[in-house]
Design a protein around this motif. Sequence first.
Motif, PDB file in Angstrom:
ATOM      1  N   GLU A 263       3.658  -5.837   9.033  1.00  0.00           N
ATOM      2  CA  GLU A 263       3.090  -4.479  10.229  1.00  0.00           C
ATOM      3  C   GLU A 263       4.204  -3.757  11.021  1.00  0.00           C
ATOM      4  N   GLY A 264       4.853  -4.951  11.265  1.00  0.00           N
ATOM      5  CA  GLY A 264       6.325  -3.888  11.574  1.00  0.00           C
ATOM      6  C   GLY A 264       7.133  -2.469  11.146  1.00  0.00           C
ATOM      7  N   ARG A 268       6.673   1.309  10.466  1.00  0.00           N
ATOM      8  CA  ARG A 268       8.409   1.849  10.429  1.00  0.00           C
ATOM      9  C   ARG A 268       8.280   2.816   9.681  1.00  0.00           C
ATOM     10  N   ALA A 269       7.757   2.298   8.773  1.00  0.00           N
ATOM     11  CA  ALA A 269       7.908   3.532   7.374  1.00  0.00           C
ATOM     12  C   ALA A 269       6.659   4.514   7.023  1.00  0.00           C
ATOM     13  N   LEU A 378      13.666   1.434   3.510  1.00  0.00           N
ATOM     14  CA  LEU A 378      12.805   1.783   3.451  1.00  0.00           C
ATOM     15  C   LEU A 378      11.826   2.564   2.418  1.00  0.00           C
ATOM     16  N   ALA A 379      12.168   3.856   2.167  1.00  0.00           N
ATOM     17  CA  ALA A 379      11.755   5.023   1.799  1.00  0.00           C
ATOM     18  C   ALA A 379      11.730   4.625  -0.171  1.00  0.00           C
ATOM     19  N   SER A 380      12.868   3.804   0.175  1.00  0.00           N
ATOM     20  CA  SER A 380      13.076   3.914  -2.156  1.00  0.00           C
ATOM     21  C   SER A 380      12.291   2.716  -2.104  1.00  0.00           C
TER      22      SER A 380
END
Length: 483
Positions: A263-264, A268-269, A378-380
């Motif tokens: 969830e976190g 965040r993403a 996170l994006a990767s």
Amino acid sequence: MGEQVDKAQILVASNRGPVSFSVDDDGSLSFRRGGGGLVSGLSSVAAEIDTLWVCAALSDADRKAASSAPDGRLDRAGFDLGGARVRMLDIPEQTFANAYTSVANSTLWFVHHMLYDTPNKPLFDAAFRAEWEDYRAYNASFAEALVTGAAEGAKAAVQDYHLALVPRMMRGRRPDLRIAHFSHTPWAPPEYFGMLPADIGRELLEGMLGADHVGFLSRRWADAFLKCCETFLRADVNWDHRTVDHGGRIVRTGVHGLGADAEGLRERAEQEDVAERRATLRELVGGRRLVLRVDRTELSKNIVRGLAAYRELLRTRPEWRGRVTHLAFAYPSRGDVPEYRAYTESVRRIAEEINEEFATPEWTPLILEVNDDYPRSLASYQLADVLVVNPIRDGMNLVAKEGPVLSHDGCAVVLSTEAGAADDMGGAAVMVNPYDVSETAEALHTALSMPDDERRARCERLVEASVALPPQRWFTDQLRALG
Ligand SMILES: O=P(O)(O)OC[C@H]1O[C@H](O[C@H]2O[C@H](CO)[C@@H](O)[C@H](O)[C@H]2O)[C@H](O)[C@@H](O)[C@@H]1O
Ligand SMILES: O=c1ccn([C@@H]2O[C@H](COP(=O)(O)OP(=O)(O)O)[C@@H](O)[C@H]2O)c(=O)[nH]1
């Protein structure tokens, strides 16, 4: 506020805390989240449970922040940590360097991850004994902060190899407390743990056995700890109940396999900084297949062999040339340890070699970034087709769990058998022996060639395994184990 009101019912202690500070050009302090899996796991817990989190000030900026806080306790609202109050300990610089850099990271970490290059190291001499004294002093500072911050009957969760002596130190002064110790690392088998001087090995084990409950991330690591207790303390181990009978007390052990905070992470993403980086990465990869790795620049993460496997893939399977991009995000870690600096150089060297051998004007086969950019990681995860996680040994490895959770179109995971994460993800990942570069190259090929349906289906199973024990439950399970 009365004294008792300030005392905490639940305390956490770890070397690294949830934030680290830096001084801006104008002299003001800014903060960022602390790196590494321990912080990833505990931050979300601290946000929800009213805790006092005791950690070390790791830099001058941290010391400055701590000294400006009343009673050394930083304002909970300041950094997105809902419930937690943070107490940063200002430990004298030399004591900290000896305890953290020399004993914890250059010795205990090497023992538990079996990293020694044995013809040269380890070497236990008078200088090491002096460092060991500082490790004791550093542990004593934590024990002091915990016993003075704890309410009557409070529960304290002491984290990791940095703080192995703390439970016993606390118990002597506050028998009313219930104490847990949790290791985020593997535990060395007796044959390797026995490298430590006998008295120091015993002091470490007895330090941890000051706790009521001793926790690990994998049954493999818990077994090794129990065997060390039998071997070096001649303690009575009950293998059915997995308890240790020593010094007139029975200590329980447990396995709590920390999972990702889905969830976190998802929340965040969704933020703008991640979206921006995703767009940049998409452009960089340019429609090719994306092989990703995200690690601390850490010897045990086995980055060099991982990159060597990618090189072997390009050599033996030329059909992938020009069709795949490897992003390797390595964020700096433990730069005070000479082996880490040398290792970072060898990572850079092999990356350059790979690009020299295969790059064309249109294609860069490998993009290595050695810096800390959490939103970029996170994006990767969202974009990767294949995530490589090939540690020599790893307590758990949260990257292996975070990647599938955030993946947009299902990613395949190439995973070392020696990561704690292999316990529950093994069935759906492509497994490798971390020393076998050729096997890892073939695993990359298998993962890259996986039909979309199979990759997505496996990824679903990986996600299921990754979120089985989210941080909040991981933590409350341990508190429950304390009774
Ligand atoms: O604090 P550092 O010295 O910068 O190191 C970062 C952390 O590294 C280790 O993390 C471990 O914890 C993870 C979560 O349980 C686990 O997935 C991973 O396998 C471990 O390596 C270390 O144990 C922490 O104390 C450090 O803070
Ligand atoms: O630039 C980055 C990239 C990643 N991470 C996080 O660091 C943690 C690494 O944890 P892991 O258990 O994989 O290994 P550790 O570094 O703790 O040994 C993960 O939660 C990552 O998301 C980070 O803090 N900064």
